[in-house]
Design a protein around this motif. Structure first.
Motif, PDB file in Angstrom:
ATOM      1  N   GLU A  18       0.830  -1.200   0.000  1.00  0.00           N
ATOM      2  CA  GLU A  18       0.000   0.000   0.000  1.00  0.00           C
ATOM      3  C   GLU A  18       0.873   1.263   0.000  1.00  0.00           C
ATOM      4  O   GLU A  18       0.600   2.216  -0.731  1.00  0.00           O
ATOM      5  CB  GLU A  18      -0.936  -0.010   1.218  1.00  0.00           C
ATOM      6  CG  GLU A  18      -1.850   1.194   1.302  1.00  0.00           C
ATOM      7  CD  GLU A  18      -2.771   1.376   0.098  1.00  0.00           C
ATOM      8  OE1 GLU A  18      -3.062   2.539  -0.240  1.00  0.00           O
ATOM      9  OE2 GLU A  18      -3.197   0.372  -0.522  1.00  0.00           O
ATOM     10  N   LYS A  21       2.452   1.746  -3.393  1.00  0.00           N
ATOM     11  CA  LYS A  21       1.449   2.274  -4.326  1.00  0.00           C
ATOM     12  C   LYS A  21       1.296   3.789  -4.130  1.00  0.00           C
ATOM     13  O   LYS A  21       1.259   4.546  -5.104  1.00  0.00           O
ATOM     14  CB  LYS A  21       0.118   1.560  -4.085  1.00  0.00           C
ATOM     15  CG  LYS A  21      -0.986   1.945  -5.039  1.00  0.00           C
ATOM     16  CD  LYS A  21      -2.178   1.012  -4.838  1.00  0.00           C
ATOM     17  CE  LYS A  21      -3.417   1.848  -4.632  1.00  0.00           C
ATOM     18  NZ  LYS A  21      -4.595   1.043  -4.322  1.00  0.00           N
ATOM     19  N   GLN A  25       2.217   6.899  -6.728  1.00  0.00           N
ATOM     20  CA  GLN A  25       1.173   7.858  -7.108  1.00  0.00           C
ATOM     21  C   GLN A  25       1.570   9.290  -6.753  1.00  0.00           C
ATOM     22  O   GLN A  25       0.781  10.202  -6.928  1.00  0.00           O
ATOM     23  CB  GLN A  25      -0.155   7.503  -6.436  1.00  0.00           C
ATOM     24  CG  GLN A  25      -0.767   6.220  -6.970  1.00  0.00           C
ATOM     25  CD  GLN A  25      -1.980   5.761  -6.171  1.00  0.00           C
ATOM     26  OE1 GLN A  25      -2.207   6.191  -5.040  1.00  0.00           O
ATOM     27  NE2 GLN A  25      -2.761   4.864  -6.757  1.00  0.00           N
TER      28      GLN A  25
END
Length: 92
Positions: A18, A21, A25
């Motif tokens: 997580e 990610k 981003q």
């Protein structure tokens, strides 16, 4: 050869996925390190400073060797947990 790196260390692979990610981003690596890392380096945004061969456990060092400055690794597992590594420098 010497490298400079920062890292985020967590115990849970799903949490590491997580966080990776979020970094990909555009989230701040340093901010996430301060908030989530379990390593004492979290107070400096995960910065581990300069180190040479043999100073880090093999999976960590091998991952750093493959990174160019500014790039972020995939998740690297060691006996300490799951790392997300950002190479911040390299010198011959």
């Amino acid at each position: 050869m010497e490298w400079r790196a920062s890292h985020i260390l967590v115990k849970d692979r799903n949490q590491a996925l997580e966080l990776l990610k979020r970094i990909r981003q555009g989230a701040s690596f340093e901010s996430l390190a301060r908030e989530y890392s379990t390593c004492p380096s979290k107070s400096s945004g995960g910065d581990l400073g300069w180190f040479g061969p043999g100073k880090m456990v093999a999976p960590f060092e091998n991952a750093v060797k493959r990174l160019s400055p500014g790039s972020v690794s995939d998740i690297v597992q060691t006996q300490f947990g799951y790392h997300i590594i950002k190479c911040t420098g390299r010198k011959e």
